[in-house]
Design a protein around this motif. Structure first.
Motif, PDB file in Angstrom:
ATOM      1  N   LEU A   1       0.858  -1.181   0.000  1.00  0.00           N
ATOM      2  CA  LEU A   1       0.000   0.000   0.000  1.00  0.00           C
ATOM      3  C   LEU A   1       0.893   1.228   0.000  1.00  0.00           C
ATOM      4  O   LEU A   1       1.598   1.499   0.973  1.00  0.00           O
ATOM      5  CB  LEU A   1      -0.902   0.015   1.241  1.00  0.00           C
ATOM      6  CG  LEU A   1      -1.834  -1.189   1.425  1.00  0.00           C
ATOM      7  CD1 LEU A   1      -2.521  -1.116   2.780  1.00  0.00           C
ATOM      8  CD2 LEU A   1      -2.861  -1.254   0.307  1.00  0.00           C
ATOM      9  N   LEU A   2       0.871   1.989  -1.090  1.00  0.00           N
ATOM     10  CA  LEU A   2       1.676   3.199  -1.205  1.00  0.00           C
ATOM     11  C   LEU A   2       0.751   4.399  -1.287  1.00  0.00           C
ATOM     12  O   LEU A   2      -0.039   4.533  -2.208  1.00  0.00           O
ATOM     13  CB  LEU A   2       2.560   3.129  -2.458  1.00  0.00           C
ATOM     14  CG  LEU A   2       3.441   4.345  -2.752  1.00  0.00           C
ATOM     15  CD1 LEU A   2       4.361   4.636  -1.576  1.00  0.00           C
ATOM     16  CD2 LEU A   2       4.256   4.115  -4.015  1.00  0.00           C
ATOM     17  N   GLY A   3       0.806   5.262  -0.266  1.00  0.00           N
ATOM     18  CA  GLY A   3      -0.072   6.425  -0.221  1.00  0.00           C
ATOM     19  C   GLY A   3      -1.540   6.049  -0.184  1.00  0.00           C
ATOM     20  O   GLY A   3      -2.330   6.622  -0.946  1.00  0.00           O
ATOM     21  N   PRO A   4      -1.956   5.106   0.687  1.00  0.00           N
ATOM     22  CA  PRO A   4      -3.358   4.671   0.676  1.00  0.00           C
ATOM     23  C   PRO A   4      -4.291   5.743   1.233  1.00  0.00           C
ATOM     24  O   PRO A   4      -3.879   6.572   2.048  1.00  0.00           O
ATOM     25  CB  PRO A   4      -3.347   3.445   1.597  1.00  0.00           C
ATOM     26  CG  PRO A   4      -2.236   3.735   2.570  1.00  0.00           C
ATOM     27  CD  PRO A   4      -1.181   4.440   1.759  1.00  0.00           C
ATOM     28  N   PRO A   5      -5.584   5.707   0.817  1.00  0.00           N
ATOM     29  CA  PRO A   5      -6.580   6.582   1.444  1.00  0.00           C
ATOM     30  C   PRO A   5      -6.923   6.044   2.826  1.00  0.00           C
ATOM     31  O   PRO A   5      -6.570   4.908   3.173  1.00  0.00           O
ATOM     32  CB  PRO A   5      -7.769   6.466   0.492  1.00  0.00           C
ATOM     33  CG  PRO A   5      -7.642   5.085  -0.085  1.00  0.00           C
ATOM     34  CD  PRO A   5      -6.168   4.836  -0.220  1.00  0.00           C
ATOM     35  N   GLU A   6      -7.597   6.834   3.623  1.00  0.00           N
ATOM     36  CA  GLU A   6      -7.973   6.377   4.961  1.00  0.00           C
ATOM     37  C   GLU A   6      -8.917   5.188   4.916  1.00  0.00           C
ATOM     38  O   GLU A   6      -8.876   4.317   5.788  1.00  0.00           O
ATOM     39  CB  GLU A   6      -8.620   7.516   5.754  1.00  0.00           C
ATOM     40  CG  GLU A   6      -7.663   8.602   6.179  1.00  0.00           C
ATOM     41  CD  GLU A   6      -8.301   9.576   7.148  1.00  0.00           C
ATOM     42  OE1 GLU A   6      -9.428   9.299   7.614  1.00  0.00           O
ATOM     43  OE2 GLU A   6      -7.675  10.600   7.449  1.00  0.00           O
ATOM     44  N   ASP A   7      -9.772   5.139   3.908  1.00  0.00           N
ATOM     45  CA  ASP A   7     -10.821   4.125   3.850  1.00  0.00           C
ATOM     46  C   ASP A   7     -10.441   3.016   2.863  1.00  0.00           C
ATOM     47  O   ASP A   7     -10.448   3.221   1.645  1.00  0.00           O
ATOM     48  CB  ASP A   7     -12.142   4.769   3.442  1.00  0.00           C
ATOM     49  CG  ASP A   7     -13.314   3.798   3.521  1.00  0.00           C
ATOM     50  OD1 ASP A   7     -13.090   2.613   3.856  1.00  0.00           O
ATOM     51  OD2 ASP A   7     -14.456   4.227   3.255  1.00  0.00           O
ATOM     52  N   LEU A   8     -10.126   1.845   3.399  1.00  0.00           N
ATOM     53  CA  LEU A   8      -9.880   0.639   2.593  1.00  0.00           C
ATOM     54  C   LEU A   8     -10.957  -0.402   2.905  1.00  0.00           C
ATOM     55  O   LEU A   8     -10.689  -1.601   2.969  1.00  0.00           O
ATOM     56  CB  LEU A   8      -8.485   0.074   2.905  1.00  0.00           C
ATOM     57  CG  LEU A   8      -7.294   0.944   2.500  1.00  0.00           C
ATOM     58  CD1 LEU A   8      -5.997   0.335   3.028  1.00  0.00           C
ATOM     59  CD2 LEU A   8      -7.219   1.105   0.990  1.00  0.00           C
ATOM     60  N   GLY A   9     -12.171   0.071   3.068  1.00  0.00           N
ATOM     61  CA  GLY A   9     -13.282  -0.785   3.482  1.00  0.00           C
ATOM     62  C   GLY A   9     -13.471  -2.059   2.697  1.00  0.00           C
ATOM     63  O   GLY A   9     -13.809  -3.094   3.282  1.00  0.00           O
ATOM     64  N   PRO A  10     -13.275  -2.074   1.355  1.00  0.00           N
ATOM     65  CA  PRO A  10     -13.451  -3.322   0.618  1.00  0.00           C
ATOM     66  C   PRO A  10     -12.526  -4.453   1.059  1.00  0.00           C
ATOM     67  O   PRO A  10     -12.771  -5.613   0.732  1.00  0.00           O
ATOM     68  CB  PRO A  10     -13.146  -2.906  -0.833  1.00  0.00           C
ATOM     69  CG  PRO A  10     -13.567  -1.475  -0.887  1.00  0.00           C
ATOM     70  CD  PRO A  10     -13.146  -0.918   0.439  1.00  0.00           C
ATOM     71  N   LEU A  11     -11.475  -4.146   1.826  1.00  0.00           N
ATOM     72  CA  LEU A  11     -10.565  -5.190   2.308  1.00  0.00           C
ATOM     73  C   LEU A  11     -10.965  -5.700   3.695  1.00  0.00           C
ATOM     74  O   LEU A  11     -10.193  -6.418   4.332  1.00  0.00           O
ATOM     75  CB  LEU A  11      -9.127  -4.657   2.364  1.00  0.00           C
ATOM     76  CG  LEU A  11      -8.476  -4.324   1.022  1.00  0.00           C
ATOM     77  CD1 LEU A  11      -7.110  -3.686   1.254  1.00  0.00           C
ATOM     78  CD2 LEU A  11      -8.325  -5.564   0.154  1.00  0.00           C
ATOM     79  N   SER A  12     -12.153  -5.376   4.155  1.00  0.00           N
ATOM     80  CA  SER A  12     -12.533  -5.667   5.534  1.00  0.00           C
ATOM     81  C   SER A  12     -12.657  -7.147   5.847  1.00  0.00           C
ATOM     82  O   SER A  12     -12.690  -7.546   7.012  1.00  0.00           O
ATOM     83  CB  SER A  12     -13.850  -4.956   5.876  1.00  0.00           C
ATOM     84  OG  SER A  12     -14.889  -5.401   5.024  1.00  0.00           O
ATOM     85  N   ASN A  13     -12.725  -8.014   4.810  1.00  0.00           N
ATOM     86  CA  ASN A  13     -12.785  -9.461   5.056  1.00  0.00           C
ATOM     87  C   ASN A  13     -11.422 -10.129   5.011  1.00  0.00           C
ATOM     88  O   ASN A  13     -11.305 -11.339   5.245  1.00  0.00           O
ATOM     89  CB  ASN A  13     -13.690 -10.125   4.010  1.00  0.00           C
ATOM     90  CG  ASN A  13     -15.150  -9.804   4.248  1.00  0.00           C
ATOM     91  OD1 ASN A  13     -15.637  -9.885   5.368  1.00  0.00           O
ATOM     92  ND2 ASN A  13     -15.858  -9.414   3.196  1.00  0.00           N
ATOM     93  N   LEU A  14     -10.372  -9.364   4.724  1.00  0.00           N
ATOM     94  CA  LEU A  14      -9.023  -9.924   4.615  1.00  0.00           C
ATOM     95  C   LEU A  14      -8.512 -10.331   5.995  1.00  0.00           C
ATOM     96  O   LEU A  14      -8.462  -9.512   6.916  1.00  0.00           O
ATOM     97  CB  LEU A  14      -8.089  -8.889   3.986  1.00  0.00           C
ATOM     98  CG  LEU A  14      -6.644  -9.325   3.739  1.00  0.00           C
ATOM     99  CD1 LEU A  14      -6.588 -10.461   2.729  1.00  0.00           C
ATOM    100  CD2 LEU A  14      -5.814  -8.135   3.249  1.00  0.00           C
ATOM    101  N   THR A  15      -8.112 -11.595   6.145  1.00  0.00           N
ATOM    102  CA  THR A  15      -7.643 -12.098   7.444  1.00  0.00           C
ATOM    103  C   THR A  15      -6.185 -12.525   7.454  1.00  0.00           C
ATOM    104  O   THR A  15      -5.571 -12.572   8.511  1.00  0.00           O
ATOM    105  CB  THR A  15      -8.482 -13.310   7.898  1.00  0.00           C
ATOM    106  OG1 THR A  15      -8.329 -14.381   6.954  1.00  0.00           O
ATOM    107  CG2 THR A  15      -9.953 -12.942   8.014  1.00  0.00           C
TER     108      THR A  15
END
Length: 314
Positions: free
Chosen positions: A55-69
């Motif tokens: 992740l380079l310069g990510p936004p605050e909201d990465l909500g679509p990755l919320s299921n990543l474990t």
């Protein structure tokens, strides 16, 4: 499903559409300078990554990755904001590497139970040494690499009184590079990815880069446009090189940190003839094309101010 995917465009990412509905990805995801969560909407079902997540310069909201474990290789985060949402379900990473983030704590990884192989932190100005050491002690597997040189050093004065200074420390330049044309000193960072020699010509006047210089998956070994570059203030790092060497770095004499990942046909460091000073630390990730003797010989001629680590690429 497996591949290496690079996404540095804003808006929805069509190259990620083939991952829609995928729960386990067998490759590495490089998500660069995303405009918002809509760019990674196709990743909502993703639960495991067998490679790395960069992740380079990510936004605050990465909500679509919320299921990543689970991330079986590295979670590498660079130039992140003060807050990050979307990784709350991540329970395991092999490596956690943090560079130049705005994090003050690790509340953005509340479920993380174990770091299996390495934790590296550099230039995260809001993270105290106590917070880093406490998190490493409670999360990193015994015997794993821990390197937490986190202070942000003062930059020495620019010796060139006539320098043409451009940019701000927070600037990150990705193709095209015309915004730095004519500059001799750039205060931000530059990311060279999938480049061709002609595209680099706007960089030909650069002498100093205050921030980082990253070479990622370049399809050329001709970097002669950077022939005047003498100093990189922060990280000089390479990843997924394509050719046998890099032509053009003859003047580079000093870097803040050295991060070299061998790949392709790279067999020597003859392309860095002037490099003598690494102010902070060096990390070499070596594959079969580079011998141990070559790496040790290269490191022995450098004045390295901090830690040195050599890892073998599996």
């Amino acid at each position: 499903m497996g591949a290496n995917i690079l996404q540095d465009a804003t808006g929805p990412a069509p190259e990620l559409e083939r991952l829609r509905g995928c729960t386990r990805f067998l490759g590495t995801l490089h998500l660069l300078s995303l405009d918002g969560p809509e760019a990674i909407d196709a990743l909502t079902e993703l639960r495991e990554i067998a490679g790395s997540l960069v992740l380079l310069g990510p936004p605050e909201d990465l909500g679509p990755l919320s299921n990543l474990t689970r991330i079986e290789d590295r979670l590498l985060v660079m130039a992140a904001p003060e807050a990050l949402r979307g990784l709350e379900s991540v329970q395991y990473v092999s490596g956690l590497w943090l560079y130049e983030s705005g994090f003050a704590d690790f509340s953005w990884l509340p479920a993380l139970a174990e770091i299996g192989a390495s934790m590296i932190a550099r230039r995260n100005a809001q993270l105290t040494a106590e917070a880093l050491e406490s998190f490493a002690t409670s999360h990193v597997r015994s015997g794993a690499l821990v390197s937490l040189t986190n202070a942000v050093p003062k930059e020495p004065p620019d010796p060139d009184a006539e320098a043409v200074v451009c940019g701000q420390p927070s600037d990150l330049v990705i193709l095209p590079y015309t915004s730095v044309a004519g500059c001799t000193r750039f205060r931000g960072s530059i990311h060279l990815s999938d480049t061709t020699p002609g595209a680099l010509e706007p960089l030909s006047s650069l002498v100093h880069i205050d921030g980082s210089l990253t070479l990622f998956r370049n399809h050329t070994d001709d970097f002669t446009a950077l022939r005047n570059l003498r100093r990189v203030g922060a990280n000089f790092q390479t990843h997924l090189l394509q050719g046998p060497g890099l032509d053009g770095f003859d003047a580079l004499a000093e870097v803040g940190e050295l991060r070299l990942s061998s790949s392709g046909e790279l067999t020597s460091f003859d392309w860095l003839p002037a490099l003598t000073r690494v102010r902070e630390s060096a990390l070499m990730v070596r594959d079969a094309s580079l011998s141990v003797e070559t790496v040790e010989s290269f490191l022995s001629r450098l004045d390295i101010g901090g830690e040195t680590a050599v890892m073998a690429m599996e």
